[in-house]
Design a protein around this motif. Structure first.
Motif, PDB file in Angstrom:
ATOM      1  N   UNK A   1       6.625  21.094  -1.121  1.00 29.84           N
ATOM      2  CA  UNK A   1       7.731  20.236  -0.701  1.00 29.84           C
ATOM      3  C   UNK A   1       8.432  19.551  -1.856  1.00 29.84           C
ATOM      4  N   UNK A   2       7.774  19.447  -3.015  1.00 29.85           N
ATOM      5  CA  UNK A   2       8.391  18.757  -4.137  1.00 29.85           C
ATOM      6  C   UNK A   2       7.361  18.356  -5.167  1.00 29.85           C
ATOM      7  N   UNK A   3       7.773  17.460  -6.045  1.00 26.35           N
ATOM      8  CA  UNK A   3       6.905  17.009  -7.124  1.00 26.35           C
ATOM      9  C   UNK A   3       7.196  15.543  -7.403  1.00 26.35           C
ATOM     10  N   UNK A   4       6.163  14.797  -7.771  1.00 21.81           N
ATOM     11  CA  UNK A   4       6.302  13.403  -8.173  1.00 21.81           C
ATOM     12  C   UNK A   4       5.855  13.300  -9.623  1.00 21.81           C
ATOM     13  N   UNK A   5       6.666  12.686 -10.466  1.00 19.95           N
ATOM     14  CA  UNK A   5       6.383  12.598 -11.893  1.00 19.95           C
ATOM     15  C   UNK A   5       6.159  11.158 -12.324  1.00 19.95           C
ATOM     16  N   UNK A   6       5.585  10.994 -13.517  1.00 19.31           N
ATOM     17  CA  UNK A   6       5.413   9.660 -14.081  1.00 19.31           C
ATOM     18  C   UNK A   6       6.756   8.952 -14.212  1.00 19.31           C
ATOM     19  N   UNK A   7       7.780   9.696 -14.632  1.00 14.35           N
ATOM     20  CA  UNK A   7       9.100   9.086 -14.790  1.00 14.35           C
ATOM     21  C   UNK A   7       9.615   8.558 -13.453  1.00 14.35           C
ATOM     22  N   UNK A   8       9.382   9.319 -12.386  1.00 13.30           N
ATOM     23  CA  UNK A   8       9.794   8.863 -11.062  1.00 13.30           C
ATOM     24  C   UNK A   8       9.052   7.615 -10.641  1.00 13.30           C
ATOM     25  N   UNK A   9       7.756   7.554 -10.967  1.00 12.57           N
ATOM     26  CA  UNK A   9       6.967   6.360 -10.652  1.00 12.57           C
ATOM     27  C   UNK A   9       7.498   5.144 -11.412  1.00 12.57           C
ATOM     28  N   UNK A  10       7.806   5.343 -12.693  1.00 12.27           N
ATOM     29  CA  UNK A  10       8.316   4.229 -13.500  1.00 12.27           C
ATOM     30  C   UNK A  10       9.647   3.713 -12.962  1.00 12.27           C
TER      31      UNK A  10
END
Length: 383
Positions: free
Chosen positions: A363-372
């Protein structure tokens, strides 16, 4: 409280970080390969020593592997290794940025959200006498650059720092990720299990730049594994031959920690011979001059293994699908909480987590940059 936390200096996150060794921009690809092998590092910083003494980028085995996999270099890897190291540095600007020790953590986060992979922070060496002693002590293995030392500040460092004070950001961290608009469904890099591994090369280079990975999916779009730059970075250059000849699925087996199955090794050799890639075949010979690094110049300095502390090669214990299911991608669900996903990523030493539906569909991806980005927006609402 959260505002005061992120107003702290980036130097607070650099305590205990080892200093970077360095490689001059005038070095060759072979010099970089030799440096990485000699010191067992994951990355080495590259510096322009002519005028401004700037860190212009970083290189690792993934960069070298992608470079050697180019068709023109497969047929003559020896010549390719004489190319300037600058060919390995991504053309995208701003991937490595300098930042002063007294800069705030918010400034560091903003640079990462602008696209920086690593921040280069000067370290305090001490007075002139201690600096002189350090220079004498490290003359053959120097971490001094222009009389200064530096360290990397990574996305992982910042996320770990935020997790240690996660309570200051409540209730945001306990919200599901599908409510925080951080699931990226547009920039998914994926190939099918039966596709040639060579088709994944542009995706490997791109995922390395984005600090993500290449998903391996079946024909129904279900996630069954990954080709991770992190895993490739623990391999030797002989994996180039595997990428050139195997399917994406077989490549996952080839890069396992315990060593590739003998039948796959033999298959790679046969296919190289069929394509008359004799010099690429040499990359697979354990005692070859290229593999040992004996023919390369030693006129370099290298960065220490500051990021992960693991061996370079699967022969010395790199990540493995057999040992820790490294090829089996780390996944979460749309309803997983942000803090749970942060802990997953940090526990597995990756900068991303794949998001799948209940049936395993990607379905997608979650990255450290997105968390920040979430924490940065949280601060803006408090301002």
């Amino acid at each position: 409280m959260a505002v005061s936390l992120l107003a702290g200096e980036v130097s607070d996150l650099c305590l205990g970080k080892p200093a970077l060794r360095f490689l001059s921009i005038s070095a060759t690809v072979g010099d970089a390969l030799s440096a990485l092998k000699r010191f067992g590092d994951n990355y080495i910083s590259v510096w322009n020593c002519d005028n401004r003494h700037d860190c212009v980028g970083k290189v690792c085995m993934v960069d070298i592997i992608c470079f050697l996999c180019k068709e023109e270099n497969l047929s003559n890897p020896g010549t390719a290794l004489q190319a300037p190291v600058s060919v390995l540095i991504p053309k995208a600007p701003g991937l490595v940025r300098h930042l002063e020790p007294k800069a705030s953590l918010v400034e560091g986060i903003d640079l990462i959200l602008e696209g920086a992979q690593n921040l280069v922070i000067p370290l305090e060496i001490g007075n002139r006498n201690s600096r002189k002693k350090l220079l004498q002590k490290t003359v053959s293995n120097s971490t001094l650059h222009n009389s200064s030392q530096y360290c990397w500040l990574t996305q992982e460092d910042i996320i770990r720092y935020l997790l240690n004070s996660i309570g200051l950001f409540c209730p945001t961290p306990i919200n599901p990720i599908n409510s925080l608009d951080i699931i990226d469904a547009q920039n998914i890099l994926a190939v099918h299990y039966d596709d040639p591994a060579s088709l994944a090369l542009p995706f490997i280079a791109r995922s390395h730049e984005m600090q993500t990975s290449v998903a391996i999916v079946d024909r129904d779009g279900k996630l069954i594994g990954e080709i991770s730059p992190f895993t490739l970075n623990s391999c030797d250059e002989d994996v180039v031959a595997a990428i050139a000849t195997l399917s994406a699925g077989d490549l996952m087996a080839y890069i396992d920690c315990g060593g590739p199955p003998e039948d796959i090794v033999q298959l790679v050799k046969e296919r190289l011979q069929e394509r008359n890639l004799e010099q690429a075949l040499e990359l697979m010979e354990e005692d070859s001059e290229i593999s040992s690094g004996a023919s390369f110049s030693s006129s370099y300095s290298s960065s220490s293994d500051e990021e992960f502390g693991v061996g370079r090669s699967w022969r010395s214990g790199g990540y493995s699908a057999r040992v820790v299911r490294r090829s089996e991608a780390i996944v979460c669900y749309p309803w997983s909480s942000l803090v749970a996903v942060m802990i997953q990523a940090l526990a597995h030493r990756v900068s991303y987590v794949w998001v799948v539906e209940e049936d395993g569909t990607l379905a997608g991806i979650v990255t450290f940059a997105g968390m920040m980005k979430v924490f940065r927006e949280h601060l803006r609402t408090m301002a």
